[in-house]
Design an enzyme around this catalytic site. Structure first.
Site, mmCIF file in Angstrom:
data_model
loop_
_atom_site.group_PDB
_atom_site.id
_atom_site.type_symbol
_atom_site.label_atom_id
_atom_site.label_comp_id
_atom_site.label_asym_id
_atom_site.label_seq_id
_atom_site.Cartn_x
_atom_site.Cartn_y
_atom_site.Cartn_z
ATOM 1 N N SER A 76 48.867 30.171 34.489
ATOM 2 C CA SER A 76 48.448 30.678 33.184
ATOM 3 C C SER A 76 49.657 30.929 32.287
ATOM 4 O O SER A 76 50.697 31.384 32.754
ATOM 5 C CB SER A 76 47.676 31.987 33.384
ATOM 6 O OG SER A 76 47.335 32.537 32.137
ATOM 7 N N CYS A 100 38.152 51.949 36.001
ATOM 8 C CA CYS A 100 36.987 52.602 35.408
ATOM 9 C C CYS A 100 35.864 51.593 35.286
ATOM 10 O O CYS A 100 35.869 50.744 34.401
ATOM 11 C CB CYS A 100 37.327 53.125 34.016
ATOM 12 S SG CYS A 100 38.134 54.703 34.043
ATOM 13 N N ALA A 151 43.927 30.687 33.544
ATOM 14 C CA ALA A 151 43.751 30.590 34.997
ATOM 15 C C ALA A 151 42.326 30.900 35.441
ATOM 16 O O ALA A 151 41.885 30.415 36.475
ATOM 17 C CB ALA A 151 44.739 31.515 35.695
ATOM 18 N N THR A 152 41.596 31.692 34.668
ATOM 19 C CA THR A 152 40.196 31.937 35.023
ATOM 20 C C THR A 152 39.448 30.606 35.039
ATOM 21 O O THR A 152 38.725 30.294 35.991
ATOM 22 C CB THR A 152 39.548 32.913 34.022
ATOM 23 O OG1 THR A 152 40.254 34.149 34.087
ATOM 24 C CG2 THR A 152 38.077 33.147 34.335
ATOM 25 N N THR A 211 39.123 19.084 22.902
ATOM 26 C CA THR A 211 40.359 18.813 22.166
ATOM 27 C C THR A 211 41.474 19.712 22.679
ATOM 28 O O THR A 211 41.280 20.923 22.830
ATOM 29 C CB THR A 211 40.126 19.074 20.661
ATOM 30 O OG1 THR A 211 39.080 18.215 20.232
ATOM 31 C CG2 THR A 211 41.386 18.823 19.855
ATOM 32 N N GLN A 239 50.716 34.640 39.418
ATOM 33 C CA GLN A 239 51.789 35.644 39.468
ATOM 34 C C GLN A 239 53.076 35.088 40.082
ATOM 35 O O GLN A 239 54.139 35.699 39.930
ATOM 36 C CB GLN A 239 51.334 36.873 40.268
ATOM 37 C CG GLN A 239 50.153 37.611 39.647
ATOM 38 C CD GLN A 239 50.511 38.357 38.369
ATOM 39 O OE1 GLN A 239 51.679 38.616 38.063
ATOM 40 N NE2 GLN A 239 49.499 38.707 37.596
HETATM 41 C C1 LIG Z 1 45.815 37.104 35.062
HETATM 42 C C2 LIG Z 1 45.358 36.455 36.321
HETATM 43 C C3 LIG Z 1 44.317 35.519 36.315
HETATM 44 C C4 LIG Z 1 43.552 35.173 35.046
HETATM 45 O O1 LIG Z 1 44.303 34.387 34.198
HETATM 46 P P1 LIG Z 1 43.821 34.157 32.663
HETATM 47 O O2 LIG Z 1 44.735 33.089 32.192
HETATM 48 O O3 LIG Z 1 44.017 35.449 31.980
HETATM 49 O O4 LIG Z 1 42.402 33.717 32.716
HETATM 50 C C5 LIG Z 1 43.954 34.935 37.498
HETATM 51 N N1 LIG Z 1 44.587 35.241 38.643
HETATM 52 C C6 LIG Z 1 45.586 36.118 38.701
HETATM 53 C C7 LIG Z 1 46.255 36.398 40.004
HETATM 54 C C8 LIG Z 1 46.007 36.763 37.544
HETATM 55 O O5 LIG Z 1 46.993 37.651 37.614
#
Ligand SMILES: *Cc1c(COP(=O)(O)O)cnc(C)c1O
Length: 404
Positions: free
Chosen positions: A201, A328, A73-74, A242, A181
């Protein structure tokens, strides 16, 4: 009961064994490149990818052709926001988002600010919800994108996505949502919710890490994106590279399971979460729920325990994996920016705990975690002069502390 108890399912989820089973052949005998057009290895891999694509699309009410695979998702968030900013630069340079978004959104927006984009970071109400009037007021004739997360990863608050999408649509502005989420936990439908771009994700829905997807609407409107990764023209030119065949098979299977089991699973999550809340509140006073309880994911509870020290609290429950409202960063302990945005003071933010329940948690674990917290909080409060003073009715805000 397996120790430590895992209650941090917003950070990541364990892989469902059924997902692993579906993935296994694609690591070994069926190793083909989905882009190989000349032999059976390639065809098999492509077939598996297309099945996964369909399973993902079905879960969110999209069509297969609207799914673009990413590394998570990033990357989906980066592709959506930078891709729109570049593609629609002639139309405008203004993006609206919220102060409580995930860092993958906020840092991407900061990056674009350096390149001349204007970003509005909307503040939320005390319950964690977005005020639609404030959103409308922020729109200008240069606004090209609104990006608001479906449900928050710390407080679990679910935004009025359908209404936000409606506002965007009426103004001809694209609407992206980080739905990491929400997807697989509550019903999400890109058509009914007026969503143009959606990030999801694998590893938040009992699938593998390192694989995700971006939904890109194909009609009404047809969304175009400037690619962020070039080379080979995979994924309709939007994301070259790929394809991660086992990962995609796993993500697809995770979506299919979530779709089948969601009605039952969300009820079970909510029942366990409510049990945890009831148990804690029955034994502990001066606890505070962070964010709206009504508009919340079924598997989330975020609670602050006044008059205890955050670090001592976490150390006292070291056989429970949870997240706290303190992050932290280098040497300092920073309170969560999400809780801060809700107007929650540093003291309460530092003593907050995020409980993220998941598919493999049990009622027995809920009882264990509740018992653990109750005994630790009580013990810490016995040592707290502040708690004692508050119980004696002394208004701590009016006390003049002697300087040393
Ligand atoms: C975990 C999360 C991401 C990042 O997803 P990844 O697949 O780990 O890069 C982005 N947005 C939210 C709200 C998340 O909880």
């Amino acid at each position: 009961m397996k120790m430590p108890v895992y209650f941090d399912n917003h950070a990541t989820t364990p892989l469902d064994p059924r997902v692993l089973e579906a993935m296994m052949p694609y690591f070994t005998s069926q190793f083909g490149n989905a882009a190989s057009r000349n032999h059976a290895f390639g065809w098999q891999a492509e077939e598996a990818v297309e099945k996964g694509r369909k399973q993902i699309a079905d879960l969110i009410g999209a069509s297969s052709k609207e799914i673009v695979f990413t590394s998570g998702a990033t990357e989906s968030n980066n592709l959506a926001i930078k891709g729109v900013a570049e593609m629609y630069a002639e139309k405008g340079n203004h993006i609206i988002t919220a102060a409580t978004e995930h860092k993958a959104i906020l840092d991407t927006c900061k990056h674009l600010e350096k390149q001349g984009c204007k970003i509005t970071y909307l503040q939320l109400e005390a319950d964690g919800l977005l005020d639609l009037e404030k959103l409308k007021a922020a729109i200008t004739d240069k606004t090209i994108l609104i990006s608001v997360m479906y449900a928050n990863n710390e407080i679990g608050v679910i935004q009025p996505i359908r209404e936000i999408g409606k506002i965007a649509k009426e103004k001809g502005i694209l609407f992206h949502t980080d739905a990491v989420q929400a997807v697989g936990k509550i019903p999400v439908n890109v058509i009914a919710d007026n969503i143009d771009l959606l990030s999801l994700s694998g590893h938040k829905i009992y699938g593998p890490k390192g694989v995700g997807a971006l939904y890109v609407r194909r009609k009404g409107p047809r969304v175009q994106l400037s690619s962020q990764m070039d080379g080979g023209g995979h994924e309709r030119g939007m994301r070259s590279g790929t394809l991660n065949v086992p990962g995609i098979v796993g993500l697809g299977e995770a979506c299919a399971i979530a779709q089948r089991e969601m009605p039952e699973e969300s009820k079970r999550m909510a029942a366990m979460r409510d049990r945890l809340k009831v148990l804690l509140e029955a034994e502990l006073d001066e606890t505070f729920i962070n964010g709206s309880m009504e508009h919340r994911l079924p598997n989330n509870l975020n609670m602050s325990f006044a008059y205890v020290e955050g670090e001592s609290l976490l150390m006292g429950i070291n056989d429970v994996a949870v997240s706290s409202g303190s992050a932290c960063t280098s040497a300092t302990l920073e309170p969560s920016y999400v809780l801060k945005a809700l107007g929650i003071g540093d003291d309460l933010a530092h003593t907050s705990i995020r409980f993220g329940l998941g598919r493999f948690n049990t009622e027995e674990e809920v009882d264990f975690v509740a018992g653990r917290l109750i005994s630790v909080v009580k013990k810490l409060r016995e040592l707290s002069p502040l708690y004692e003073m508050a119980k004696e009715g002394i208004d701590l805000s009016k006390v003049e502390w002697a300087a040393h």
